[in-house]
Design a protein around this motif. Sequence first.
Motif, PDB file in Angstrom:
ATOM      1  N   GLU A  24       0.855  -1.194   0.000  1.00 20.45           N
ATOM      2  CA  GLU A  24       0.000   0.000   0.000  1.00 20.45           C
ATOM      3  C   GLU A  24       0.889   1.241   0.000  1.00 20.45           C
TER       4      GLU A  24
ATOM      5  N   ALA B 245       5.197   4.588  -2.553  1.00 16.14           N
ATOM      6  CA  ALA B 245       4.384   3.494  -3.082  1.00 16.14           C
ATOM      7  C   ALA B 245       5.226   2.632  -4.011  1.00 16.14           C
TER       8      ALA B 245
ATOM      9  N   ASN C 204       1.802  -0.654  -7.946  1.00 19.00           N
ATOM     10  CA  ASN C 204       0.586  -0.385  -7.179  1.00 19.00           C
ATOM     11  C   ASN C 204       0.735   0.969  -6.500  1.00 19.00           C
TER      12      ASN C 204
ATOM     13  N   SER D  61      -3.521   1.391  -4.208  1.00 20.97           N
ATOM     14  CA  SER D  61      -4.416   0.364  -3.687  1.00 20.97           C
ATOM     15  C   SER D  61      -3.751  -0.396  -2.536  1.00 20.97           C
ATOM     16  N   ARG D  62      -4.556  -1.315  -1.970  1.00 16.70           N
ATOM     17  CA  ARG D  62      -4.048  -2.222  -0.949  1.00 16.70           C
ATOM     18  C   ARG D  62      -4.034  -3.624  -1.554  1.00 16.70           C
TER      19      ARG D  62
ATOM     20  N   SER E 110       6.685  -1.344  -1.001  1.00 16.85           N
ATOM     21  CA  SER E 110       5.996  -1.296   0.281  1.00 16.85           C
ATOM     22  C   SER E 110       6.478  -2.422   1.200  1.00 16.85           C
TER      23      SER E 110
END
Length: 726
Positions: free
Chosen positions: A435, A446, A450, A453-454, A469
């Motif tokens: 995330e 980030a 991605n 989003s998670r 992350s």
Amino acid sequence: MKRAKFKSLDAINKQVLKSRINIIMLVIFILFLVVIIRLGYLQIVLGDTYQEQVENAQYVEINQSVPRGEIYDRNGNLLVGNSSEQAIYFTRHRNMSNFEIMDVAKELSSYLTMDTDSLTLRDKQDYLINNYPNELKKIMPEQVTLLENGGISQDSFNEEAYEQVDEEFANSILSEEDLNTLAVYVTMVSASELNPVIVKSEDVTDEEFARINEDLDELTGISTGLDWQRDYPHGDTLRTILGEVSTNEEGLPRELVEYYQALGYSRNDRVGKSYLEFQYEDVLRGKKPQVKYTTDKSGKITGEETIQEGKAGDDLYLTIDIELQKELEKVAEHHLLSIRKLAEDIVQMDEGRGNIDYTIIPEYIDTVQLVVQDPNNGDILAMVGKQINEDGDIVDYDYGTLTATYVPGSSIKGATVATGYQQDVFEVGEVVIDEPLYISSDQPRASFFNTDSRVPVDDQRALMVSSNSYMFKVALGLLGLDYTQNMTLPTDIQQAGYDLRNGLNQFGLGISTGIDLPNEATGLSPQLDATDMLNLAIGQYDTYTALQLSQYMSTFANDGKRVQQHLAKEVRSSDANEKGAVIKSYGTNVLNTVDLTNTEIDQIQAGFYDVFNTHDQARDMYGTGWDAYHELEPKAAGKTGTAESFREGEAVLNQTYLGYAPYDNPDMAFSIIFPTLPGTVPFFPAQYMGQDVIKKYYEIYYGQDEESLYKYDASEFYQELDYGKY
């Protein structure tokens, strides 16, 4: 009363004289006795010692030229040889003055044509002082008169002449014959007694050699023989890494005089002065002959006897495969020039269309580095460095693989994951949420795959998609923290920073690889704060060499054993007709074994496999190297990296591609660095060079069919830039 008797004055004088004579005779007797005792002591007690010294004074290890050992590749292909050439030698007699040497030089100069370009102004000034007093009198009459009358010393006169005689005046006086004589003299005057020096070896003509041989009896101290020069059958290939040898004129290089003299070298010895020639000087140097000279009372040599023949140096066999080296140089040149051309074409296309919002400066695409090694024993198979110079020409930059350091980007994430295991931050297979991270006083962070989003990822998937992350959370875990939004980072990170750096070091990142070459760089490791630590975890802080990155990847390929890299394979005795006997072999040296379980090693290796080979269609996830590597057979594994950097104020990307092959039983590992590529998305596709490196290795070592090198398509790539495709 008796009359007293008195001696006459004459009698008294006779008695005194007699007493004095007796005393003198006693002194003389004592002196003779001392001399006899001393002579007896010298002859009987010390006779053997002095006789030995006399004999030893006649044995001289002369500086006769003997060939250095040759250098071969792992398959016995000659890389550095010796070519012989005719040479003229001068041996200075004992007690021979500089004036006598000048007489010989004048005589010898009528036989030889010398190169006079290296003569210094001081050489010419000294020659003028000794040979042209009348000409000097024209420009410094007062000083010449004072010298003739004893008003000033010769030293004072010389100093004045050095001030007044310039290059133009010297050249106007000295003839070509003078300069030729001076060039001969300068080479001869530096000779120490009974130690031959080469007067001329380059371009000695057959006529010069023959004439001098005919008149050797008339040329005091002159002899003829052979000299050698280094010969390079493969031209400039690996030229810098192979190293340089000093010339006859240079002798011991100025910066290495003290080092070599401490080892017993003479100032005019030819020695290795860089890289392999320097590193293995003790192997490659020959053994000088020993000669017993006989001299007369004046010090002139009347005879000589060779007591011990000279011996060529031993031969050095390298781990390098020259066939692979030359083929990979072609690969590197192709990709460097092609990517430069791709950038130029994109810029030209955008001038008409104007769709691309990136700064692309083709001139910054000027360097590539490649190392290929056997991960199991540390053998370096190829070291390739190429640069495009200001004239647009390709030049070799092989030494950059061990001297130039760069921020590598995500390619080092395998070491970060391993450190997380060791410090109990995450376990094998543990799922972590990828995330964007929002940390107080820091920009949002980030992953590239991605940005908003998670996404749940485990360690294997984190390597496959290069999750930033996940690595940030490893660093936070080393600080004893779990991620929370807008969290504040601590100021005391000393132990955590040490743990992370030590985790990278155990794979060879940031420390010496042990390579058997001088001048290895270990990279920059600036002081860390908490934010820097996050950057370090994703390869965006410390700098490393191509050699270090290759050792790092090899350590994973070798199941956690970090093996010392080396170029020397073995030393063999010199034999002109065949391979000599092996004197020494350089085997595998494990520097350390990384403290990981088999399960942990297997998990990281599986992540590296996915980087090159996996496309998760269900989640639409690709390994970051999938495009270039997934069709390879046998399969390979590795890691890609992209690091943000700057050049002349412009944002650029360092791209790194590391891997090993075949995946199931690796016998090669490689590292590629493409620094300062354009900061575009998608990245410039330099990963295809890694594909071609593995294919070329398979072709040479596995007998696979030769394939053409990857061709870059500017039209296709322009569309990818335009639409932001990844």
